[in-house]
Design a protein around this motif. Structure first.
Motif, PDB file in Angstrom:
ATOM      1  N   GLY A   1       0.792  -1.235   0.000  1.00  0.00           N
ATOM      2  CA  GLY A   1       0.000   0.000   0.000  1.00  0.00           C
ATOM      3  C   GLY A   1       0.821   1.280   0.000  1.00  0.00           C
ATOM      4  O   GLY A   1       0.274   2.328   0.346  1.00  0.00           O
ATOM      5  N   HIS A   2       2.087   1.227  -0.391  1.00  0.00           N
ATOM      6  CA  HIS A   2       2.904   2.453  -0.405  1.00  0.00           C
ATOM      7  C   HIS A   2       2.185   3.567  -1.160  1.00  0.00           C
ATOM      8  O   HIS A   2       1.806   3.393  -2.320  1.00  0.00           O
ATOM      9  CB  HIS A   2       4.253   2.200  -1.089  1.00  0.00           C
ATOM     10  N   ASN A   3       2.023   4.714  -0.500  1.00  0.00           N
ATOM     11  CA  ASN A   3       1.357   5.832  -1.176  1.00  0.00           C
ATOM     12  C   ASN A   3       2.403   6.804  -1.744  1.00  0.00           C
ATOM     13  O   ASN A   3       3.612   6.585  -1.605  1.00  0.00           O
ATOM     14  CB  ASN A   3       0.358   6.517  -0.223  1.00  0.00           C
ATOM     15  N   LEU A   4       1.908   7.875  -2.354  1.00  0.00           N
ATOM     16  CA  LEU A   4       2.821   8.844  -2.987  1.00  0.00           C
ATOM     17  C   LEU A   4       3.815   9.423  -1.975  1.00  0.00           C
ATOM     18  O   LEU A   4       5.009   9.546  -2.264  1.00  0.00           O
ATOM     19  CB  LEU A   4       1.989   9.965  -3.631  1.00  0.00           C
ATOM     20  N   ASP A   5       3.325   9.749  -0.780  1.00  0.00           N
ATOM     21  CA  ASP A   5       4.213  10.336   0.235  1.00  0.00           C
ATOM     22  C   ASP A   5       5.316   9.363   0.643  1.00  0.00           C
ATOM     23  O   ASP A   5       6.457   9.772   0.875  1.00  0.00           O
ATOM     24  CB  ASP A   5       3.407  10.756   1.476  1.00  0.00           C
TER      25      ASP A   5
ATOM     26  N   GLU B   1      -0.973  10.702   0.799  1.00  0.00           N
ATOM     27  CA  GLU B   1      -1.373  10.347   2.170  1.00  0.00           C
ATOM     28  C   GLU B   1      -2.720  10.999   2.511  1.00  0.00           C
ATOM     29  O   GLU B   1      -3.617  10.357   3.059  1.00  0.00           O
ATOM     30  CB  GLU B   1      -0.281  10.905   3.102  1.00  0.00           C
ATOM     31  N   PHE B   2      -2.864  12.254   2.159  1.00  0.00           N
ATOM     32  CA  PHE B   2      -4.086  13.010   2.433  1.00  0.00           C
ATOM     33  C   PHE B   2      -5.268  12.380   1.690  1.00  0.00           C
ATOM     34  O   PHE B   2      -6.339  12.141   2.253  1.00  0.00           O
ATOM     35  CB  PHE B   2      -3.869  14.469   1.997  1.00  0.00           C
ATOM     36  N   GLU B   3      -5.071  12.095   0.406  1.00  0.00           N
ATOM     37  CA  GLU B   3      -6.150  11.505  -0.396  1.00  0.00           C
ATOM     38  C   GLU B   3      -6.527  10.132   0.149  1.00  0.00           C
ATOM     39  O   GLU B   3      -7.711   9.774   0.203  1.00  0.00           O
ATOM     40  CB  GLU B   3      -5.703  11.395  -1.862  1.00  0.00           C
ATOM     41  N   SER B   4      -5.525   9.379   0.593  1.00  0.00           N
ATOM     42  CA  SER B   4      -5.777   8.049   1.144  1.00  0.00           C
ATOM     43  C   SER B   4      -6.585   8.144   2.449  1.00  0.00           C
ATOM     44  O   SER B   4      -7.507   7.362   2.677  1.00  0.00           O
ATOM     45  CB  SER B   4      -4.435   7.357   1.383  1.00  0.00           C
ATOM     46  N   ALA B   5      -6.234   9.124   3.275  1.00  0.00           N
ATOM     47  CA  ALA B   5      -6.949   9.298   4.561  1.00  0.00           C
ATOM     48  C   ALA B   5      -8.420   9.660   4.308  1.00  0.00           C
ATOM     49  O   ALA B   5      -9.323   9.110   4.931  1.00  0.00           O
ATOM     50  CB  ALA B   5      -6.276  10.384   5.389  1.00  0.00           C
ATOM     51  N   ILE B   6      -8.664  10.549   3.341  1.00  0.00           N
ATOM     52  CA  ILE B   6     -10.048  10.943   3.028  1.00  0.00           C
ATOM     53  C   ILE B   6     -10.812   9.744   2.453  1.00  0.00           C
ATOM     54  O   ILE B   6     -11.974   9.515   2.781  1.00  0.00           O
ATOM     55  CB  ILE B   6     -10.090  12.094   1.982  1.00  0.00           C
ATOM     56  N   TYR B   7     -10.134   8.979   1.599  1.00  0.00           N
ATOM     57  CA  TYR B   7     -10.794   7.828   0.963  1.00  0.00           C
ATOM     58  C   TYR B   7     -11.274   6.832   2.021  1.00  0.00           C
ATOM     59  O   TYR B   7     -12.407   6.363   1.971  1.00  0.00           O
ATOM     60  CB  TYR B   7      -9.838   7.143  -0.026  1.00  0.00           C
ATOM     61  N   SER B   8     -10.410   6.527   2.996  1.00  0.00           N
ATOM     62  CA  SER B   8     -10.829   5.546   4.021  1.00  0.00           C
ATOM     63  C   SER B   8     -11.955   6.114   4.873  1.00  0.00           C
ATOM     64  O   SER B   8     -12.896   5.411   5.228  1.00  0.00           O
ATOM     65  CB  SER B   8      -9.640   5.114   4.884  1.00  0.00           C
ATOM     66  N   PHE B   9     -11.876   7.408   5.166  1.00  0.00           N
ATOM     67  CA  PHE B   9     -12.924   8.041   5.979  1.00  0.00           C
ATOM     68  C   PHE B   9     -14.273   7.971   5.252  1.00  0.00           C
ATOM     69  O   PHE B   9     -15.280   7.553   5.823  1.00  0.00           O
ATOM     70  CB  PHE B   9     -12.533   9.498   6.266  1.00  0.00           C
ATOM     71  N   LEU B  10     -14.286   8.345   3.975  1.00  0.00           N
ATOM     72  CA  LEU B  10     -15.549   8.369   3.224  1.00  0.00           C
ATOM     73  C   LEU B  10     -16.120   6.968   3.011  1.00  0.00           C
ATOM     74  O   LEU B  10     -17.324   6.806   2.865  1.00  0.00           O
ATOM     75  CB  LEU B  10     -15.347   9.051   1.855  1.00  0.00           C
TER      76      LEU B  10
END
Ligand code: SF4
Ligand code: ZN
Ligand code: ZN
Length: 304
Positions: free
Chosen positions: A163-167, A210-219
């Motif tokens: 799951g390595h993200n862009l950050d 990281e930010f986009e991933s955090a929002i995705y899991s929240f939504l």
């Protein structure tokens, strides 16, 4: 934000407000279109780098954190055959909770989760790192890489997805570039093809921040471990990420452009360099650049 409109809704002639602002993409989206935008981006990354074919069997390295669970969710939604693998590192409450989230998610999508208990194989990360006087993160990384590859191969999976993200990718690239570590730079690509007993490895989330991933899991209501690993206090990657985020604040899209330009312009040049030879470890038979692999050397020291 109230006056901003979702770009995709607008293109469809709808007039919905945007809920999420993505300055690095100059994009404002409503919740529904943000979810489909992330999933489309991951799907396009998979196709662009020829990561997974429809017939492949994928094992997702699941940590119980947001990125690996998001990845598993997206692969499942895109119709790929993907099971999960969780390594219980024995880091107290942190490992207990992350294992619960991994199991909970596997049940929710009705897929198999393989669990390996590191204590049964070697000892907990803390025990081994104390005895060997080796930083926990470098030991932990080595052990995880060893078991990810071994477990996937032995259980008939031909692809390991992380799951390595862009950050994450930018932080590693930043460090490797500062040190001009050619061997690591040569291997920093979203897909590493099979090499002998090393199975194919892919990072489909590498263009999701990281930010986009955090929002995705929240939504999506995906529950995951939010606490940092208690052993990560001095992890230098956290400091590097902080510095990179400060640059991104001043130069939106810095992360994407630094990473994508490396992949497009620099990575191909590095491929002309010869590669390190891989052979089978003479103790465990797993692939290694030395006669005895690092895992077996560690296990040997630890048992003395
Ligand atoms: Fe392992 Fe370090 Fe990550 Fe903790 S922070 S899980 S010790 S790599
Ligand atoms: Zn919309
Ligand atoms: Zn070995």
């Amino acid at each position: 934000m109230r006056s901003m409109k979702c770009k995709i809704c607008k293109d469809k002639g709808l007039n919905h407000s945007a809920d999420i602002r993505l300055p690095s993409h100059r994009l404002n989206l409503c919740k529904g279109h943000f979810i489909s935008w992330v999933e489309k981006r991951v799907g396009e990354t998979i196709k662009k780098y020829k990561m997974i074919r429809d017939t492949d069997k994928v094992l997702v390295a699941v940590s119980g954190g947001k990125d690996s669970l998001n990845l598993w969710n997206i692969l499942h939604k895109l119709g790929y055959s993907a099971d999960g693998f969780y390594v219980d590192l024995g880091i107290g409450d942190y490992s207990e909770k992350s294992k619960i989230y991994a199991k909970e998610f596997a049940n929710a999508i009705n897929r198999k989760l393989i669990v390996l208990n590191l204590k049964d194989e070697l000892g907990t990360v803390e025990e081994v790192s104390k005895k060997l006087k080796r930083p926990p993160c470098s030991l932990c990384g080595m052990v995880k890489r060893y078991f990810f590859n071994k477990t996937a191969r032995e259980n008939g999976y031909n692809i390991l997805a992380t799951g390595h993200n862009l950050d994450d990718e930018v932080a590693v690239l930043f460090t490797n570039t500062i040190q001009w570590d050619i061997e690591y730079l040569k291997r920093q690509y979203p897909v590493l093809e099979r090499r002998g007993k090393f199975i194919k490895k892919v990072k489909p989330m590498c263009r999701v921040s990281e930010f986009e991933s955090a929002i995705y899991s929240f939504l999506n209501g995906i529950r995951y471990i939010k606490a940092e690993c208690p052993l990560s206090h001095n992890a230098s990657s956290l400091k590097t990420k902080m510095i990179i985020s400060q640059i991104e604040e001043k130069i939106p899209s810095f992360k994407t452009s630094f990473y994508m330009n490396f992949l497009r312009k620099m990575y191909p040049l590095l491929q002309s360099q010869s590669s390190v030879k891989i052979s089978d470890c003479k103790i465990c038979g797993e692939p290694s650049v030395n006669e005895v692999c690092t895992f077996c050397k560690t296990a040997n020291f630890f048992s003395q």
